[in-house]
Design a protein around this motif. Structure first.
Motif, PDB file in Angstrom:
ATOM      1  N   SER A  60     -36.888  43.385  -6.538  1.00 22.97           N
ATOM      2  CA  SER A  60     -36.029  42.203  -6.634  1.00 22.97           C
ATOM      3  C   SER A  60     -34.558  42.589  -6.617  1.00 22.97           C
ATOM      4  CB  SER A  60     -36.333  41.421  -7.925  1.00 22.97           C
ATOM      5  OG  SER A  60     -37.661  40.988  -7.966  1.00 22.97           O
ATOM      6  N   GLN A  68     -40.363  35.588  -8.934  1.00 18.94           N
ATOM      7  CA  GLN A  68     -39.227  36.473  -9.213  1.00 18.94           C
ATOM      8  C   GLN A  68     -38.568  36.915  -7.904  1.00 18.94           C
ATOM      9  OE1 GLN A  68     -40.361  39.947 -11.445  1.00 18.94           O
ATOM     10  NE2 GLN A  68     -38.387  40.981 -11.176  1.00 18.94           N
ATOM     11  N   ASP A  75     -39.352  44.564 -10.469  1.00 22.85           N
ATOM     12  CA  ASP A  75     -37.951  44.474 -10.903  1.00 22.85           C
ATOM     13  C   ASP A  75     -37.056  45.245  -9.939  1.00 22.85           C
ATOM     14  OD1 ASP A  75     -38.722  42.962 -13.094  1.00 22.85           O
ATOM     15  OD2 ASP A  75     -38.603  44.631 -14.521  1.00 22.85           O
TER      16      ASP A  75
END
Length: 339
Positions: A332, A233, A329
């Motif tokens: 990123s 990711q 998350d």
């Protein structure tokens, strides 16, 4: 007519008040980052430097810890250079602990404090002056309770500043610390976490100062760990910053994965910045905590009274859980803002 006019005026006043409150809420937090880079420190610095809407980084101050001061100071400047944030001054601080013999963590972070990426001397040098004096001057002249400190290494710089001028506490809004361990156990001894072990006497000074304290210990950082999917990711962000983070983490996490038999590795210091950006990702409670600075097997243990058995007033917010996927998350998304 008069009633309608009064209603419109009242509605206008309410709207203006709401907008003013929103503006105040949206103001970025004044932040000083005290750090000893260190692999996870660099990830933390990237996350902070990519978040100018929430965090106004007034300075980065460096301390000896993971490696010697000259290397932590260079690595902080490297992180600044890589993130394109040369506007942030970097001040070098304490080169040794208050009392104890210096220790380092080259076995974890490599001899240069960073593994997985080449290091070089950054183009821009250190700010003139010492980190400790910078803290004294800045906090003494700050608005009351306005400056947050993110402590990512040993707490020596802040302790020295507090010893020199105790009333600087009035300028501190909150001190958020990566350090300590309770349920998890230690990572440098069976009971001690490295940052506290490196300078427990400094941690005692900060703890005794009365400032608002939040601790993110190994209890939470060992729950916010990488996985193959999370590293992919980060790599998918596809810029220079994300590739550096992936390269650093791929090398750095091997130590903890081998030591603990974990499926991934923690990114300890970056959880402090994530907490400042999205506290809703974390949970904990106010507890009473002390630091054991006596020589012996419990040296540098954080004695966290989670269940309140000592009946002492709470003096820290102890974070115990975190949303691991939420953390990655966030990381990123913010890395995508860098180059």
């Amino acid at each position: 007519m008069l009633i309608q006019t009064a209603k419109r005026l009242l509605q206008g006043a309410i709207l203006m008040s709401t907008l003013a409150a929103a503006a105040i809420h949206a103001a970025p937090r004044d932040l000083i980052i005290d750090t000893d880079p260190g692999a996870d420190d660099v990830v933390a610095l990237f996350l902070a430097m990519a978040s100018p809407d929430e965090l106004k980084i007034r300075a980065i101050t460096t301390v000896a810890g993971n490696v010697r001061l000259d290397k932590t100071s260079r690595n902080a400047r490297l992180a600044r250079e890589w993130a394109g944030r040369e506007d942030i001054p970097v001040y070098a601080g304490a080169g040794r602990p208050l009392v104890r013999t210096p220790i380092y963590a080259a076995d974890v972070h490599g001899e240069e404090g960073l593994t997985g990426v080449p290091v070089h001397e950054p183009k821009q040098g250190l700010a003139k002056g010492n980190a400790v004096q910078y803290l004294v001057d800045t906090l003494a002249n700050a608005e009351p309770h306005s400056v947050t400190l993110a402590m990512l290494g040993p707490q020596t710089n802040l302790a020295l500043a507090l010893i020199q001028q105790p009333d600087i506490v009035k300028g501190i809004k909150e001190v958020v610390i990566m350090g300590g361990a309770h349920f998890n156990g230690g990572n440098i001894t069976p009971v001690a976490e490295f940052n506290l072990y490196a300078d427990p006497h400094a941690a005692e000074v900060v703890l005794g100062s009365g400032v608002k304290l939040t601790y993110l210990p190994l209890d939470v950082t060992h729950k916010v760990i990488t996985s193959d999917a999370r590293l992919k990711q980060l790599a998918a962000v596809g810029n220079g910053a994300s590739q550096k983070v992936v390269d650093i983490l791929n090398a750095y996490i091997k130590y903890d994965m081998d030591k603990y038999g974990m499926t991934g590795g923690p990114v300890h210091d970056a959880t402090v910045i994530a907490y400042l950006l999205k506290p809703e990702l974390f949970s904990g409670k106010q507890i009473h905590m002390t630091v054991d600075s006596r020589e012996g097997p419990t040296f540098a243990q954080t004695v966290a009274d989670w269940y309140g058995v000592l009946k002492q007033p709470a003096n820290v917010m102890w974070i115990e859980n975190g949303d691991a996927q939420g953390f990655f998350d966030l990381l990123s998304t913010r890395l995508a803002r860098l180059k």
